[in-house]
Design an enzyme around this catalytic site. Structure first.
Site, PDB file in Angstrom:
ATOM      1  N   CYS A 169      -6.356  -2.042   0.481  1.00 35.03           N
ATOM      2  CA  CYS A 169      -5.432  -2.308   1.583  1.00 35.03           C
ATOM      3  C   CYS A 169      -6.250  -2.768   2.786  1.00 35.03           C
ATOM      4  O   CYS A 169      -7.145  -2.047   3.240  1.00 35.03           O
ATOM      5  CB  CYS A 169      -4.620  -1.066   1.925  1.00 35.03           C
ATOM      6  SG  CYS A 169      -3.566  -1.274   3.394  1.00 35.03           S
TER       7      CYS A 169
ATOM      8  N   CYS B 225       0.839  -1.197   0.000  1.00 32.77           N
ATOM      9  CA  CYS B 225       0.000   0.000   0.000  1.00 32.77           C
ATOM     10  C   CYS B 225       0.875   1.247   0.000  1.00 32.77           C
ATOM     11  O   CYS B 225       1.731   1.411   0.875  1.00 32.77           O
ATOM     12  CB  CYS B 225      -0.902  -0.010   1.230  1.00 32.77           C
ATOM     13  SG  CYS B 225      -1.890   1.493   1.407  1.00 32.77           S
TER      14      CYS B 225
ATOM     15  N   ASP C 151      21.871   0.605 -15.643  1.00 29.35           N
ATOM     16  CA  ASP C 151      21.680  -0.610 -14.856  1.00 29.35           C
ATOM     17  C   ASP C 151      20.775  -1.571 -15.623  1.00 29.35           C
ATOM     18  O   ASP C 151      19.624  -1.249 -15.911  1.00 29.35           O
ATOM     19  CB  ASP C 151      21.053  -0.229 -13.510  1.00 29.35           C
ATOM     20  CG  ASP C 151      20.793  -1.426 -12.611  1.00 29.35           C
ATOM     21  OD1 ASP C 151      21.086  -2.562 -13.020  1.00 29.35           O
ATOM     22  OD2 ASP C 151      20.288  -1.210 -11.497  1.00 29.35           O
TER      23      ASP C 151
END
Length: 412
Positions: free
Chosen positions: A217, A201, A338
């Site tokens: 949630c 959440c 990356d």
């Protein structure tokens, strides 16, 4: 009211002229469109130029991890039904590129602007948009951009108290949390295929419950809002419950979702869904994406996928096996240096496809494909890969700079 012609100050006019001259010189030197360097020069001469250029426009900002270039193009086409549009159609989506785009639209009524996620709050402050479209947030360029939760917080703070109408995807919890600080939100059920950045959440950190298409949630009560607009198969459902057919030349579910959000934005400015969606059909390709080109006597379809969520959507629209696939990955500054994100992509979805691997980081990708138990060959360049592909249209999937390299090589 957009369309007013408040004259630019002498300083602003000088900045615009200088920016255009530098951009033209950059194009003449073969260094791209020149929009970024032209915008940088213009902003150096007048740091407030973006705000000055935007003041006579109805500005619409579009931001997301994926789909923002296409959605910007779809919204621009829809709004041309109501008046002239200026847009950063080439995807230069940071302040310099946006400034260059607006400098070329002196007669426009609408400014439809794609904005890099990291710059949304600042560009919204400078341009006072009438509408902001928020599509999705997921991991991307983690060496440059913040984690998704931090980006959502940046959006949330930037939108707090905004006068703009926010058109937001209610199926992405991060987008909902970011948009909820705005007093005027139109929710669109556009779907969310990639869910791996939305299991916790964003409000309290608790575990999200995701029964079916719903989410909530269980700890703080944060939950999916009720949408006014929705994508339903091949139709857009409007707030009155009417279903409008989507006819696009662009492939895939993701582009239908982009069309649904675009129709909701167009309606904010009085363009009916039927008119907006009919105009969207005119879009065949977006900055080379989805183009089918001829190269070495073969048909190649060019597909851009920059991050795990984008690759997942792209795998869903390629031709079925045994259609040949070429994958190309770079890790230059514009891509993010990356390449660990490759391990978040489910390459088992390519099982049955003959795969050729090229690009600067072809060996990184080869290791990932080996672990995914895929059959592939590595080649030095596109020419070798195309020559080795078995018959059939070749699906070429590449990340950002690799995609630009491919376009240059095939003359697109």
């Amino acid at each position: 009211m957009a369309g007013n012609s408040d004259p630019l100050s002498p300083r602003a006019k000088l900045a615009v002229t200088a920016g255009k001259a530098v951009a033209a010189a950059s194009r003449a030197a073969g260094r791209g469109s020149g929009s970024v360097i032209g915008g940088r020069v213009a902003l150096k001469l007048d740091p407030d130029l973006l705000a000055r250029l935007a003041q006579n426009l109805d500005v619409i900002l579009v931001s997301a991890t994926n789909g923002k270039t296409t959605t910007t193009r779809l919204i621009a086409e829809a709004l041309r039904a109501a008046g002239p549009v200026v847009s950063n159609a080439l995807g230069a989506n940071m302040p310099a590129g946006i400034t260059s785009a607006l400098a070329g639209g002196s007669d426009a009524r609408y400014g439809v602007i794609e904005v890099d996620e990291k710059y949304l709050a600042g560009v919204a402050r400078d341009t006072a948009p009438k509408c902001i479209a928020l599509l999705n947030l997921s991991r991307d360029q983690l060496d440059r951009a913040a984690e998704t939760r931090m980006l959502a917080e940046n959006w949330r703070e930037g939108l707090a108290g905004s006068k703009a109408v926010v058109v937001a995807n209610c199926d992405d919890p991060l987008v909902v949390w970011a948009a909820s600080s705005s007093p005027n939100v139109i929710w669109v059920a556009a779907g969310q295929m990639w869910k791996d950045d939305a299991w916790s959440c964003p409000s309290c950190g608790g575990v999200m419950q995701r029964p079916g298409d719903d989410w909530f949630c269980g700890e703080c009560g944060f939950r999916r809002p009720t949408p006014s607009w929705a994508l339903s198969g091949d139709h857009v459902l409007d707030p009155h419950g009417s279903a409008w057919p989507i006819h696009l030349q662009l492939p895939g579910r993701a582009n239908k979702a982009n069309a649904a959000s675009s129709a909701a934005v167009a309606a904010v400015f009085g363009v009916p869904p039927q008119v907006a969606l009919e105009r969207m059909y005119q879009v065949q390709a977006v900055a080379g994406r989805y183009d089918v080109v001829q190269f070495q006597g073969r048909d190649l379809r060019l597909l851009l996928a920059k991050n795990p969520a984008g690759w997942l959507e792209t795998f869903s629209l390629i031709d079925q096996p045994p259609a040949p696939v070429i994958l190309s990955v770079n890790a230059r500054s514009a891509d993010g240096t990356d390449t660990s994100w490759l391990w978040d992509v489910d390459y088992t979805r390519l099982t049955g496809h003959p795969i050729c691997v090229v690009g600067d980081r072809r060996l990184d990708l080869a290791v990932r494909l080996e672990v995914a138990d895929q059959h592939f060959q590595v080649y030095e360049n596109l020419d070798q890969a195309v020559a080795a592909c078995p018959p059939g249209r070749i699906e070429v999937i590449a990340n950002y700079t690799a995609f630009q390299d491919l376009r240059r090589r095939v003359g697109n």
